[in-house]
Design a protein around this motif. Structure first.
Motif, PDB file in Angstrom:
ATOM      1  N   THR A 119      32.278  32.922  53.330  1.00  0.00           N
ATOM      2  CA  THR A 119      33.009  34.077  53.927  1.00  0.00           C
ATOM      3  C   THR A 119      32.297  35.193  54.554  1.00  0.00           C
ATOM      4  N   PRO A 165      40.378  32.625  46.122  1.00  0.00           N
ATOM      5  CA  PRO A 165      40.643  31.921  47.239  1.00  0.00           C
ATOM      6  C   PRO A 165      41.488  30.825  47.348  1.00  0.00           C
ATOM      7  N   GLU A 210      40.273  38.574  48.075  1.00  0.00           N
ATOM      8  CA  GLU A 210      39.486  37.655  48.379  1.00  0.00           C
ATOM      9  C   GLU A 210      39.282  37.143  49.870  1.00  0.00           C
ATOM     10  N   GLY A 244      39.128  34.608  53.283  1.00  0.00           N
ATOM     11  CA  GLY A 244      39.059  33.385  53.667  1.00  0.00           C
ATOM     12  C   GLY A 244      37.562  32.854  54.208  1.00  0.00           C
TER      13      GLY A 244
END
Length: 535
Positions: free
Chosen positions: A502, A347, A410, A412
Motif C-alpha cells: 500500500t 484490509p 487501512e 488498499g
C-alpha cells in the motif's frame, strides 16, 4: 486533532439500501437472525418439556454459542480464502438442513435432551460460520463512507429479529407446537440461500494459489496481534461486553421478580431494548456528524450505565421501559463504533479473520460476564448485582478509554502494482519455502537510534502482513552496516505479501532509504530453503 473521520459520515441511515445487492443480503441477514432467535426460543421451550432441570435448559444456550469460540477464527480464515458468496450460501443450506433434521427427529419420536443439544450445537456451527463472512461481504458492497451506516443497518436487523423472532416463535409454539418453528426455519433458510445464489459476485482471477488453511489462521492471528488499533478494539469490546451483558442476562428475573410480571412482561422489556437499538441506529449518522467514534463510545457507555441503574431502581415496569429503551440506544452506539473501527482497521485480504476475532471478544465477554453476574446476583440480590454491573461498566470505560479506536483507515493495495516479482535463476514451486529476504543498509552511525526507531515500525508492518519472523542485525565489525531480515513461509506467501503493498508501505520504504548512504541502493538477497535429502 478531531476524532471525526470524513469518510465515516453519511447523511441517511438507509442510503446503503439503495444498492440492490446490499438490500438483498440485508434481507437475508434479517431472515437469518430471525431464524436464530426463533430456534433459540423453540429449543429452550422444547428442553423444558424433555427435561425440567435448570442445567439442561441452560445448556441449550451453551450449545448455541460454544461453536463461536471453537470455530470463530477457522471460519474467518475460510471466508478469506474461499469464494465468499458460495461460503455464505453454504451456511444457509447448513442451517436449513439442521432445522429439517430437528423436525424429522421430533416427528419420528427420537428427540431427547442429548439429541436436542447436538442439533442446537450443529445450528450454532452455522452461526459461527455465517458471522465473519457476512461482515466481510458488507465492506465489499458499499463505499467506505457508507460503511458505518451499513454496519448500523446490520445491527438494526439483529435487533429487529430480537423483537420479532421470539414473538413469532411464541405464536407458533402456542398454536402449532415447536416443530412448526423448526419447519419455518428450514423454509426461510432455503429461501435465503437461493437469494444468495442469485447474487452475481464478480470473480477475481488470482495469479497465485489461495492461502493454505492453517497458514491463513497463523497470518490472521499475527495481523491482529501487530495491529495497535485492533488490539484496542478487542480490549474495549471485551471489557464492555463483560459488564453490559448483565442487563440482558438478568432481564427475565427483572420481569418476574422485581416487576411482578410474566412472559409478556419479559417480551415487553426485550422489545423496549431492541426498539431503543433500532432508534439509535437511525440516529447514528446525525450524531456522528458532531462526535467521533471514541466520543460515541463514551456517550454509549454512560447511557448504558444510566439504563442499568434506572432498571435496577425501578419498581414498576412502566418506569423501567424508558431505561431499557435508553440501554438499547447506548448498546448500539458502542457496538457500532467498535464494529466500524474493526472494519476500518482491517484490509480486505484479512477482514473476515479480523472480524472473527472481534466477534469472539464480544461473545467471550458476554459468556464470561453472564456467568459472573449470575453468581453476583445469586449472592447479593438482583438490584445490588445490577448496580455492581453498572459500576463495573463505568470503571471499565474509565480504564480503557485511553485506548483510541480511531485512526487512518487501512489502505488498499496500490493499483497498478508498483512491485514486480524478481526473476529467479532456478525453478521455484509456489509452495516451496521458507524464503529468507535480507536487505543491507549502510547508514551514518550517528543516526543509528533514529534508524532503529523506523525499523521498529517496519517490524510491526511486516509481521502484520504475515512474515514468519523479522530481525534487524548489525555488523559487529562495521558500525554503519545493518541488515533487515525477514522470512516468509513459502514462495507464494512472499509474492502474495508484495501484492498487498500500500501507500503506507511505500512511505515507510522511503523513510528507510533516507538513511542509506552511497549511490547504490541497499543490497537485497532472496534465498529459498534448499531441500537436503536425509542420508
Amino acid at each position: 486533532m478531531s476524532n471525526i473521520e470524513p469518510d465515516a459520515v453519511s447523511s441517511s441511515p438507509f442510503l446503503p439500501l439503495v444498492n440492490p445487492v446490499f438490500r438483498t443480503l440485508w434481507a437475508v441477514w434479517l431472515a437469518a437472525n430471525l431464524c436464530l432467535w426463533m430456534n433459540d426460543v423453540a429449543a429452550a421451550w422444547l428442553m423444558t418439556a424433555l427435561s425440567g432441570t435448570p442445567l439442561m435448559v441452560a445448556l441449550v444456550q451453551s450449545a448455541s454459542t460454544l461453536p463461536v469460540f471453537l470455530l470463530g477464527v477457522p471460519s474467518g480464515a475460510l471466508a478469506d480464502i474461499v469464494d465468499r458468496r458460495r461460503y455464505l450460501m453454504f451456511t444457509q443450506f447448513w442451517v436449513a438442513s439442521v432445522a429439517f433434521l430437528t423436525c424429522l427427529a421430533m416427528m419420528s419420536g427420537v428427540m431427547s435432551p442429548g439429541v436436542l443439544l447436538a442439533l442446537t450445537f450443529a445450528n450454532g456451527l452455522g452461526l459461527a460460520m455465517r458471522w465473519p463472512v457476512f461482515a466481510a461481504v458488507i465492506a465489499e458492497l458499499v463505499p467506505r463512507e457508507q460503511l458505518p451506516v451499513a454496519t448500523a443497518l446490520s445491527g438494526m436487523a439483529m435487533n429487529m429479529s430480537r423483537i420479532l423472532g421470539p414473538l413469532l416463535a411464541g405464536v407458533l409454539i402456542a398454536t402449532l407446537g415447536p416443530v412448526a418453528v423448526f419447519g419455518l426455519n428450514a423454509v426461510v433458510s432455503v429461501l435465503a440461500g437461493l437469494a444468495i445464489f442469485r447474487w452475481q459476485r464478480p470473480r477475481l482471477v488470482a495469479a497465485l494459489p489461495s492461502e493454505r488453511f492453517f497458514g491463513a489462521i497463523r497470518v490472521g492471528v499475527q495481523h491482529v496481534r501487530a495491529s495497535t488499533r485492533m488490539r484496542a478494539v478487542l480490549s474495549r469490546a471485551f471489557v464492555f461486553s463483560f459488564s453490559s451483558i448483565a442487563l440482558l442476562a438478568m432481564l427475565p428475573l427483572l420481569a418476574k421478580q422485581q416487576y411482578g410480571g410474566g412472559a409478556q412482561s419479559y417480551t415487553l422489556l426485550m422489545a423496549a431494548m431492541g426498539g431503543g437499538a433500532i432508534c439509535g441506529a437511525l440516529l447514528l449518522p446525525r450524531i456522528r456528524r458532531h462526535l467521533g467514534r471514541d466520543r460515541m463510545v463514551d456517550l454509549g457507555c454512560l447511557l448504558h450505565v444510566g439504563a442499568v441503574v434506572g432498571a435496577a431502581s425501578a419498581t414498576d415496569i412502566v418506569l423501567a421501559l424508558p431505561a431499557l429503551f435508553a440501554g438499547g440506544m447506548g448498546w448500539i452506539a458502542v457496538a457500532n463504533s467498535f464494529n466500524v473501527s474493526a472494519h476500518f482497521a482491517l484490509p480486505d485480504w484479512v477482514r473476515a479473520r479480523g472480524i472473527a476475532f472481534y466477534q469472539m471478544a464480544m461473545m467471550g465477554g458476554n459468556a464470561l460476564g453472564a456467568a459472573c453476574w449470575g453468581h453476583v446476583v445469586g449472592s447479593f440480590g438482583l438490584r445490588h448485582g445490577l448496580l455492581a454491573a453498572a459500576c463495573a461498566t463505568l470503571v471499565g470505560w474509565l480504564l480503557t478509554r485511553r485506548l483510541s479506536i480511531v485512526g487512518d483507515p487501512e489502505q488498499g493495495p496500490l493499483t497498478p502494482p508498483v512491485w514486480k516479482a524478481p526473476e529467479a535463476a532456478i525453478p521455484i514451486d509456489f509452495q516451496r519455502g521458507p524464503v529468507q529476504v535480507t536487505v543491507e543498509y549502510r547508514i551514518d552511525p550517528a543516526r543509528a537510534e533514529d534508524f532503529v526507531r523506523v525499523m521498529r515500525e517496519s517490524r510491526r508492518v511486516w509481521l502484520q502482513n504475515g512474515v514468519l519472523s523479522w530481525h534487524l542485525f548489525r555488523d559487529v565489525s562495521d558500525r554503519g552496516c545493518f541488515s533487515e531480515q525477514f522470512v516468509d513461509e513459502s514462495w507464494a506467501d512472499y509474492l502474495r505479501r508484495h501484492e498487498r503493498i500500500t501507500a503506507t508501505h511505500m512511505a515507510l520504504k522511503q523513510q528507510k532509504l533516507s538513511f542509506h548512504q552511497g549511490e547504490a541502493p541497499p543490497m537485497v538477497k532472496r534465498c529459498i530453503a534448499e531441500r537436503i535429502p536425509r542420508g
